[in-house]
Write a protein that holds these residues in place. Structure first.
Motif: not given
Length: 72
Positions: A44-49
């Motif tokens: 998930s992109p919400t996990q952080g780059k």
């Protein structure tokens, strides 16, 4: 993500080209890594780059280590 797919593909071709290793042997011994490759798309992109990058880098290192062990 693409780097991991390409690394697995290139290392598999190199291992098969060297001799006794077959694609069936790779599938048997690296099935866990193949599963992890297929699961990368669910990150998930919400996990952080940075978190995702660390996971991808860890998988890349695992792929390289798996083929190192396989070739030995």
């Amino acid at each position: 993500m693409l780097r991991n797919f390409v690394a697995f593909h290139d290392l598999a071709l190199k291992a098969v080209g060297q001799g006794d290793i077959t694609f069936a042997k790779i599938k048997d011994s690296a099935g866990d890594v193949m599963f992890k490759l297929s699961q990368m798309k669910f990150e998930s992109p919400t996990q952080g780059k940075e978190d995702i990058k660390q996971k991808m880098d860890a998988l890349h290192n695992e792929i390289q280590e798996k083929f190192r062990q396989l070739v030995e």
